[in-house]
Design a protein around this motif. Structure first.
Motif, PDB file in Angstrom:
ATOM      1  N   LYS A 269       0.821  -1.207   0.000  1.00 31.99           N
ATOM      2  CA  LYS A 269       0.000   0.000   0.000  1.00 31.99           C
ATOM      3  C   LYS A 269       0.861   1.266   0.000  1.00 31.99           C
ATOM      4  N   THR A 270       2.170   1.068  -0.067  1.00 29.65           N
ATOM      5  CA  THR A 270       3.093   2.210  -0.036  1.00 29.65           C
ATOM      6  C   THR A 270       3.784   2.307  -1.384  1.00 29.65           C
ATOM      7  N   GLU A 271       4.188   3.499  -1.753  1.00 30.09           N
ATOM      8  CA  GLU A 271       4.848   3.633  -3.049  1.00 30.09           C
ATOM      9  C   GLU A 271       6.215   2.946  -3.026  1.00 30.09           C
ATOM     10  N   TYR A 272       6.616   2.537  -4.226  1.00 31.47           N
ATOM     11  CA  TYR A 272       7.826   1.733  -4.394  1.00 31.47           C
ATOM     12  C   TYR A 272       9.071   2.437  -3.848  1.00 31.47           C
ATOM     13  N   ALA A 273       9.098   3.771  -3.950  1.00 34.19           N
ATOM     14  CA  ALA A 273      10.292   4.518  -3.543  1.00 34.19           C
ATOM     15  C   ALA A 273      10.622   4.329  -2.068  1.00 34.19           C
ATOM     16  N   LEU A 274       9.634   3.963  -1.259  1.00 35.16           N
ATOM     17  CA  LEU A 274       9.876   3.841   0.187  1.00 35.16           C
ATOM     18  C   LEU A 274      10.249   2.417   0.612  1.00 35.16           C
ATOM     19  N   TRP A 275      10.230   1.472  -0.345  1.00 35.12           N
ATOM     20  CA  TRP A 275      10.435   0.071   0.030  1.00 35.12           C
ATOM     21  C   TRP A 275      11.819  -0.188   0.611  1.00 35.12           C
ATOM     22  N   ASN A 276      12.828   0.431   0.012  1.00 36.86           N
ATOM     23  CA  ASN A 276      14.186   0.175   0.507  1.00 36.86           C
ATOM     24  C   ASN A 276      14.314   0.581   1.971  1.00 36.86           C
ATOM     25  N   TYR A 277      13.714   1.731   2.307  1.00 33.90           N
ATOM     26  CA  TYR A 277      13.780   2.202   3.696  1.00 33.90           C
ATOM     27  C   TYR A 277      13.047   1.216   4.620  1.00 33.90           C
ATOM     28  N   LEU A 278      11.902   0.737   4.143  1.00 33.62           N
ATOM     29  CA  LEU A 278      11.106  -0.192   4.959  1.00 33.62           C
ATOM     30  C   LEU A 278      11.871  -1.491   5.205  1.00 33.62           C
ATOM     31  N   PHE A 279      12.399  -2.091   4.123  1.00 37.73           N
ATOM     32  CA  PHE A 279      13.023  -3.409   4.287  1.00 37.73           C
ATOM     33  C   PHE A 279      14.407  -3.314   4.921  1.00 37.73           C
ATOM     34  N   ALA A 280      14.987  -2.122   4.890  1.00 36.51           N
ATOM     35  CA  ALA A 280      16.228  -1.952   5.654  1.00 36.51           C
ATOM     36  C   ALA A 280      15.943  -2.102   7.146  1.00 36.51           C
ATOM     37  N   ALA A 281      14.727  -1.735   7.552  1.00 32.01           N
ATOM     38  CA  ALA A 281      14.382  -1.820   8.978  1.00 32.01           C
ATOM     39  C   ALA A 281      13.821  -3.188   9.353  1.00 32.01           C
ATOM     40  N   VAL A 282      13.036  -3.796   8.451  1.00 31.12           N
ATOM     41  CA  VAL A 282      12.324  -5.024   8.859  1.00 31.12           C
ATOM     42  C   VAL A 282      13.017  -6.298   8.412  1.00 31.12           C
ATOM     43  N   GLY A 283      13.958  -6.201   7.461  1.00 31.20           N
ATOM     44  CA  GLY A 283      14.650  -7.418   7.030  1.00 31.20           C
ATOM     45  C   GLY A 283      14.511  -7.625   5.529  1.00 31.20           C
ATOM     46  N   ASN A 284      15.379  -8.507   4.993  1.00 30.66           N
ATOM     47  CA  ASN A 284      15.398  -8.773   3.560  1.00 30.66           C
ATOM     48  C   ASN A 284      14.111  -9.469   3.129  1.00 30.66           C
ATOM     49  N   PRO A 285      13.458  -8.998   2.049  1.00 31.78           N
ATOM     50  CA  PRO A 285      12.209  -9.660   1.624  1.00 31.78           C
ATOM     51  C   PRO A 285      12.401 -11.122   1.245  1.00 31.78           C
TER      52      PRO A 285
END
Length: 1432
Positions: free
Chosen positions: A910-926
């Motif tokens: 539900k979030t734009e693609y540009a923010l994914w790197n920041y998200l997965f840097a915090a939660v772990g590798n997809p």
């Protein structure tokens, strides 16, 4: 708080006049309105809204005095002062018409029961006849800028800088004048009085208003400066006045004061409203908050409104209405929560997108109790201009018809005047003649499933059916409170309303079943259960009391604080709901002083009196014979005179169980319900008085249990500022103590605050440095009206509009410019805000306790998503580096819950693609998260991660993970997911997928392959091939097979697509082989049906490999288990069985088969599974001999649908109804049975055999599935499997057919050998372990004998093999396609004149033509991929 409803009403002036009204001023009670035009003073009555009297100035006097400008009422409504342009103040006496003179009277039909004998009863329903008399005018010799009424004085400011104090009887007592220059102004009252500090030379007051609770005047000077003038003495004299001014403001225009909250609202030329308060310690003016439109919500108009023109506080001081020079209305709550604005959306635009000009307002005023806003539009803001037409208004109806007053109707929350409803979970709104409430009938809890969707705003919980309410809880269930959008509307009884309008108080009980309203006199109550109102039987009793301090429900009693006119005494009364409404049934307690506020907590009543005392009373139910009554006992009085400067400043008072000093240890839950503290909202300051437990806590044995009344209260503590409403509950719930023992505050534009208790975990000793409670602020998008404590929801309401363009294009009346307004229920989750605030403050342990207590809520996953989403959006889009990011903490917090994986992926998608790197840097590798999903077998979540991976990784990685997921999905039978994975893999291969594939809402046609046929036709599986009609239809192709001949296929499919399809086919083949090796025929059928797998073609290729049966006995046992098919049992009298000679077997079999229509397949697991096409030229599908016991009977039966009333497993022996249920032989079909039987009646033994036969059959669905599989294997030539299924179905004809085929020279020797050894193994197993099979094996003994002979005479199979074997390479390979033109024609026929089906599936890459029989090639050329489908 306040909500617009419906359309505005236009009041037309009945008098012919050229003058337009431009000013309206209400009387103190707002029952009368003075309306000014240039030379005319009119008095309007409020209900009915009619013109009562009008005074028209003579032209001579008008030229002397000048035009009228503004008006002011005397507080007792007996006089009106009018300011005229030439500096005159005109005083008018308002003279009543006397006892019997009314302008309008109600007319009742004859025989009406209305009583008119009660004194004062009639006048309440009539419009009074008034007259106006002008007294001697007062000449102030300068233009008048402002009028302000005091008790006995009239304050007038003039443009020469003077303040005139006139007496209302102005002639006799003369007047005083104060020069503004002599008033010392400073920044605060503590500054030394060193003379005037402001240069006031030539300045004058442009606007002013008196504030009772501050005892001073808020003023706006002509140069735009703002000030506050107060008198240091009791009288207003020049040497006793002192002024403070607001720094740095020079654009003031107008002012309005709020007496209840001690606020001064100043309108500015910038369009914003500055709200000031007076600092109690220094006396300086401090900015409390601003009211202004934001660019976010009103991008078109936020800076184009012009200067503020008018500000009007509502009568209850809870909201403020603002209008600007450029038009429009906007409503804010007292501390700045924005409620309504007419400068946006449907107010500004018509439905076709054209813009409407906002209505410009010259004057406005609130009506009685705030139910109406009376508005006078600016002259010229007529309908012609508003609707965008250029025509002149002169062509319109006469001006008298155009001069109008608009009345905007409002609905308001009961909390505004009766705050005791704040401890309940219902939203109660009242309009002038109706109540709106959120709770429904008790029956709604049961039928909540009809309305499962809550309708919150953007932070809405997902649409799930909320849990049913627990009967033990006082709280109503979510289903009832959130079940639907509609309000429960209760019309207030007209008899009560017409004599006691306006309604001043409303209350609802905790269960939401009883309501009460109080108007000018008396009260009435309503029950949702009976749908009836209860009014006083004796009208005198109703008219002899008025409710002063509010009303509230306590159990079955209505608690009322009222004034008794007869005894001239303030009283506290309790009326029983179930008894008649009469003072005889009331419990009355006399009070010493006027009561202002009332509230109920458990069995206690708290009362706030006009002498600033708080009284606590205990209530107790008493049974006196049949009569139920309540006793009231005074427990405690607390004087607050030291802390409360004016009693009118107290907004609400409530008892709570909230406390700070007792720790809140987990060991004393029984104290949770005790009244521990008093919460007092003093002009927006929340003050808490706690019980003082510092003294000795020893209790004597003789002391009565109500000992707590002796505990005094500590000095008050201020908890929060700018508080509008407070919510707390007296319920307790050990599992949700955080939420139930918290205090909830609504703080206007600051959103909400919660005062949350902090508990030590696991009975540990709390840290000494840890506070016992913490105040957490959070923003919400709705205006809160109720809090659902356990459900972590806030309920509210919002205005919605419905545009109306019915009169567009004609001269629309003014009111039609507005859309129709409705009030919608709203709700919002707040839990994620609180969890986030706790995490920010490093209180993760408390956050975890709170979250665990709410984990069972249906929208808890949504709460987690929201928390991640909000933090991610803030941090990832921040321009400044964040020193201490919260996202890693939030991610770690969510891992404590099982829904961690779903939360992260849902948030990411539900979030734009540009923010994914920041998200997965915090939660772990997809990739790691994807593998975790697979390990947890959460395949749907894994599929979501696949879309993330596809966007973040190279295609090879996506393909690898997709293959992994596809295989896992195949293994788990997740067919929808498999279909999506096939699409996904194809899209990766073709390089088309830049974005994630949309999930299909409906199944694509290709995803069922050739199985549409089986869905839409009913088929009798006992039909022979010849019996079908000759009509042809084309089978739809599957994903993996190109349609048409190979030449066309090669052109149509690119190499990439072919390779991708090959890749997918390999996986499908591998899975099919895996299923067949494990003898999972049922799963194989499901797999084929759901994914459109070409089962027959694949089996043709695998006929000599994996489609062999190694162990007939194991296969037979597995089929019995998978298809829930019972092992056969031997009937007791098998020797005399009529079924042995097939006498009635054939009839039963054919009837059973005849009833098996495709309808029974629709709901089965294999409902999409059809038979593949059997070609008519394959004569081997016909049995060699026909027998009455054969299920493949040569006659053609029409298929018919019969209802299946029961299941075969439930049959009991000997029951004729069971026979009917299982076989669907109903009504007339019995005659068929009878014709085939030798006698009309069956013997007992024969009945037993029939019952035994039926008991030995499995479920009807399994039977259909097995017959379908039999058909598939027969088509593919897998004769060993045909034998196994023939055995389990105990169909002799099938065995006979297969053994007939074994004569064919094309059948490999190992197949013949396999069938022979398999049958011998079954015979041996049946002899030892399953005697039930012996009768059937005896029945097929002749065929077994024939098989032995065939094996002996078997010729070398190589002779009959194709000359050029199919180029299948290794197992699972695909034949190399060859062009059809190069094919050579070769016929191959067995001695029986039949050919085995081709080794390739129809529609696959064809075999080289020389490998194919002649008939097959001819058909391929003729039909181009269209096949006949026949069923045997």
């Amino acid at each position: 708080m306040y909500f617009l409803t419906g359309w505005p009403r236009r009041l037309l002036c009945p008098l012919k006049s050229e003058e337009e009204p431009f000013h309206i001023q209400p009387s103190s009670q707002r029952f009368y309105f003075a309306v000014l035009s240039e030379t005319q003073l009119s008095i309007w009555f409020s209900r009915p809204s009619v013109l009562v009297v009008s005074y028209i100035e003579s032209s001579k006097a008008a030229s002397q005095f000048g035009f009228y400008q503004q008006a002011e009422w005397k507080p007792d409504d007996s006089m009106v002062a009018v300011a005229a342009a030439n500096g005159y103040v005109l005083l008018f006496d308002v003279i009543g018409g006397g006892e019997d003179r009314y302008l309008y009277e109600p007319v009742y039909p004859k025989g009406s029961p209305r009583v008119k004998v009660t004194p004062g009863y009639k006048e309440e329903q009539c419009a009074p006849a008034l007259s106006l008399e002008m007294k001697k005018p007062v000449d102030l010799e300068a233009p008048i800028t402002s009028l302000q009424s005091l008790q006995e004085d009239l304050l007038v400011s003039t443009a020469d800088g003077y303040l005139h104090i006139l007496h209302w009887d102005g002639v006799s007592n003369g007047r005083k004048a104060i020069n503004l220059c002599t008033v010392p102004f400073s920044l605060d009252l503590q500054s030394a009085r060193g003379g005037p500090s402001l240069d006031l030379e030539g300045a004058y007051i442009r606007d002013m208003e008196y504030c009772v609770t501050l005892d001073g005047f808020a003023v706006v000077l002509d140069d735009g400066r703002l000030g506050f003038i107060t008198s240091l003495a009791s009288t207003i004299t020049a040497d006793q006045l002192q002024g403070v001014w607001a720094a740095d403001v020079t654009d003031g225009m107008c002012v309005a004061v709020n007496n209840k909250y001690r606020l001064m609202a100043f309108g500015c030329t910038s369009g914003s409203v500055l709200v000031y308060m007076i600092d109690t310690t220094t006396g300086s003016m401090q900015l409390s908050h601003k009211l202004e439109l934001t660019a976010k919500h009103y991008p078109d108009s936020y800076n184009k409104t012009g200067a503020v023109k008018l500000i009007r506080w509502s009568p209850d001081c809870s909201v403020v209405m603002v209008t600007w020079e450029c038009g429009g209305l906007s409503l804010w709550s007292v501390f700045g929560a924005h409620l309504i604005c007419t400068l946006g959306e449907d107010f500004t635009y018509q439905s076709d997108g054209t813009k409407k000009d906002p209505i410009k307002i010259s004057s406005m005023s609130w009506g009685a109790e705030g139910y109406h806003l009376w508005v006078i539009p600016t002259r010229g803001a007529g309908p012609g201009e508003e609707s965008g037409e250029g025509e002149e208004m002169s062509a319109a109806p006469p001006p008298s018809q155009q001069a109008g007053i608009l009345q905007f109707p409002f609905i308001k929350s009961a909390l505004t005047v009766n705050p005791c409803t704040s401890n309940q979970e219902h939203v109660l709104l009242h309009g002038e003649d109706r109540l709106l409430l959120t709770c429904g009938d008790p029956t709604q809890a049961a039928s909540a499933s009809e309305h499962p969707h809550p309708h919150p705003q953007d932070s809405s919980p997902p649409h799930q059916t909320p849990p049913a309410p627990s009967p033990s809880s006082l709280s109503q269930g979510l289903s009832t409170l959130l079940g639907h959008k509609h309000w429960h509307v209760v019309q207030i009884h007209s008899t009560y309303l017409e004599s006691n309008w306006p309604i001043r108080f409303a209350a609802i009980d905790t269960a939401g079943q009883c309501m009460a309203v109080a108007g000018r006199r008396g009260f009435a109550h309503y029950s949702l259960h009976t749908r009836k109102w209860k009014l006083f039987g004796n009208i005198t009793q109703e008219q002899s009391m008025t409710v002063t301090g509010g009303l509230s429900w306590w159990n079955d009693f209505l608690v009322v604080a009222c004034y008794n006119f007869i005894d001239r005494q303030e009283e506290l009364r309790l009326y029983l709901r179930s008894s008649n409404l009469d003072n005889a049934f009331a419990s009355t307690t006399k009070l010493h002083c006027d009561s202002l506020l009332l509230n109920v907590f458990r069995d206690m009543v708290i009362l706030f009196r006009a002498d600033c005392c708080i009284c606590l009373y205990r209530l107790e139910r008493r049974q006196d014979g049949p009569n139920l009554w309540a006793s009231v006992e005074l427990l405690q009085e607390v004087s607050m005179t030291r802390y409360i400067p004016h009693p009118a400043l107290v907004v609400s008072v409530t008892l709570t169980s909230v406390r700070t000093e007792t720790g809140i240890s987990l060991k004393a839950p029984q104290q949770a319900g005790m009244a521990e503290s008093i919460m007092l909202n003093l002009a927006g300051q929340l003050i808490m008085l706690q019980r003082d437990r510092s003294g000795p806590q020893v209790r004597d044995k003789e002391t009565p249990p109500n000992h707590e009344k002796l505990l005094p209260f500590c000095p008050p503590v201020v908890l929060a500022q700018c508080v509008e409403n407070v919510w707390t509950t007296c319920r307790s719930n050990r599992k949700k103590r955080h939420l139930l023992e918290a205090l909830w505050l609504s703080c206007g534009e600051a959103g909400m605050k919660v005062w949350l208790p902090l508990f030590p975990r696991d009975h540990r000793k709390p840290h000494s440095f840890l506070s016992r409670r913490i105040m957490l602020p959070f923003h919400i998008n709705i205006y809160p009206l109720a809090v659902l404590f356990e459900d972590a929801l806030v309920l509210g309401a919002s205005n919605e509009t419905v545009p109306y363009d019915g009169l567009q294009g004609r001269r629309a009346p003014l009111e039609a410019l507005f859309p129709y307004c409705t009030v919608e229920r709203t709700s919002q989750i707040y839990l994620h805000h609180i969890l986030r605030q706790l995490l920010v403050r490093n209180l993760g342990e408390q956050a975890l306790l709170l979250a665990q207590s709410c984990a069972s809520l249906p929208y808890f996953p949504h709460v987690m998503e929201l928390m991640v989403h909000v933090v991610l959006e803030e941090e990832a889009t921040s321009r400044e580096p964040i020193p201490d990011p919260l996202l890693p903490t939030v991610a770690k917090f969510i891992t404590e819950f099982p829904l961690f994986l779903q939360t992260i992926v849902h948030c990411a998608r539900k979030t734009e693609y540009a923010l994914w790197n920041y998200l997965f840097a915090a939660v772990g590798n997809p990739k790691d998260l994807f593998e975790e999903c697979l390990m947890a077998q959460d395949l749907d979540t894994a599929a979501s991660y696949l879309i993330i991976l596809q966007n973040m990784e190279v295609p090879a990685v996506s393909r690898q993970h997709a293959t992994l997921l596809f295989n896992t999905a195949l293994e788990h039978g997740k067919w929808d997911l498999c279909r999506n994975m096939i699409r996904f893999l194809k899209a990766i291969g073709s390089g088309e997928m830049e974005t994630p594939p949309p999930t299909p809402t409906t199944q694509e046609p290709s995803s069922t392959g050739g199985f549409e046929f089986f869905r839409n036709r009913s088929i009798s599986l006992s039909q022979s091939a010849d019996g079908l009609a000759a009509g042809k239809f084309s089978l739809q192709k599957t994903y993996s097979m190109p349609s048409g001949p190979c030449a066309k296929g090669a052109d149509r499919w690119s190499k990439e697509e072919s390779a991708e399809n090959m890749y997918i086919d390999m996986m499908l083949w591998r899975h099919a082989r895996h299923l067949l090796e494990q003898v999972r025929l049922k799963d194989l059928g499901c797999f084929s049906a759901q994914l459109g797998f070409e089962l027959i073609g694949w089996l043709c290729r695998e006929r000599t490999r994996v489609a062999r049966v190694d162990d007939f006995v194991t296969a037979l046992k597995r089929l019995h288990r998978d298809f829930l098919w019972p092992f056969p049992v031997i009937p007791a009298c098998s020797l005399s069985s009529p079924l042995k000679n097939g006498r009635c077997r054939g009839v039963l079999s054919s009837r059973l088969l005849k009833s098996q229509s495709a309808d029974s397949l629709v709901n089965s697991d294999m409902d999409t599974a059809p038979p593949q096409s059997a070609r008519p030229n394959h004569a081997w599908a016909e049995p060699k001999e026909t027998d009455s016991s054969s299920s493949h009977s040569p006659q053609t039966h029409e298929a018919f649908l019969s209802p299946l009333m029961g299941k075969a497993e439930d049959c009991s022996i000997g029951s004729a109804t069971d026979l009917t249920e299982t076989s669907s032989v109903v009504d007339g079909d019995w005659t068929m049975v009878d014709e085939n039987l030798t006698s009309l009646f069956l013997s007992q033994a024969e009945l037993e055999h029939i019952s035994m036969e039926l008991a030995n059959k499995g479920p009807h669905k399994s039977q259909v599935q097995l017959r379908y599989l039999l058909h598939v294997f027969m088509e593919a030539g897998c004769l060993e499997w045909c034998v196994v299924i023939g055995l389990i179905l105990r169909e002799a004809s099938v065995i006979q057919q297969v053994i007939g085929f074994l004569d064919s020279p094309e059948v490999p020797a190992e197949t013949v050998q396999g069938v022979r050894s398999g049958l011998l193994a079954v015979d041996a197993w049946a002899s030892t372990d399953c005697l039930g099979y012996k009768p059937f094996l005896s029945l097929i003994r002749p065929q077994l004998q024939q098989l032995m002979e065939v094996v002996v005479e078997q010729v070398q199979p190589e002779v009959f093999q194709p000359a050029n074997p199919s180029k299948l390479g290794a197992e699972g390979g695909i034949p190399t396609p060859r062009a059809a033109e190069d094919s050579l024609i070769r016929g191959g026929a067995s001695g029986l004149g039949m050919a085995l089906p081709s080794m390739d599936p129809p529609g696959a890459f064809p075999r080289p033509a020389e490998d194919r029989p002649l008939e097959e090639q001819v058909e391929q050329v003729n039909e181009e991929g269209a096949y006949d489908c026949t069923l045997s």
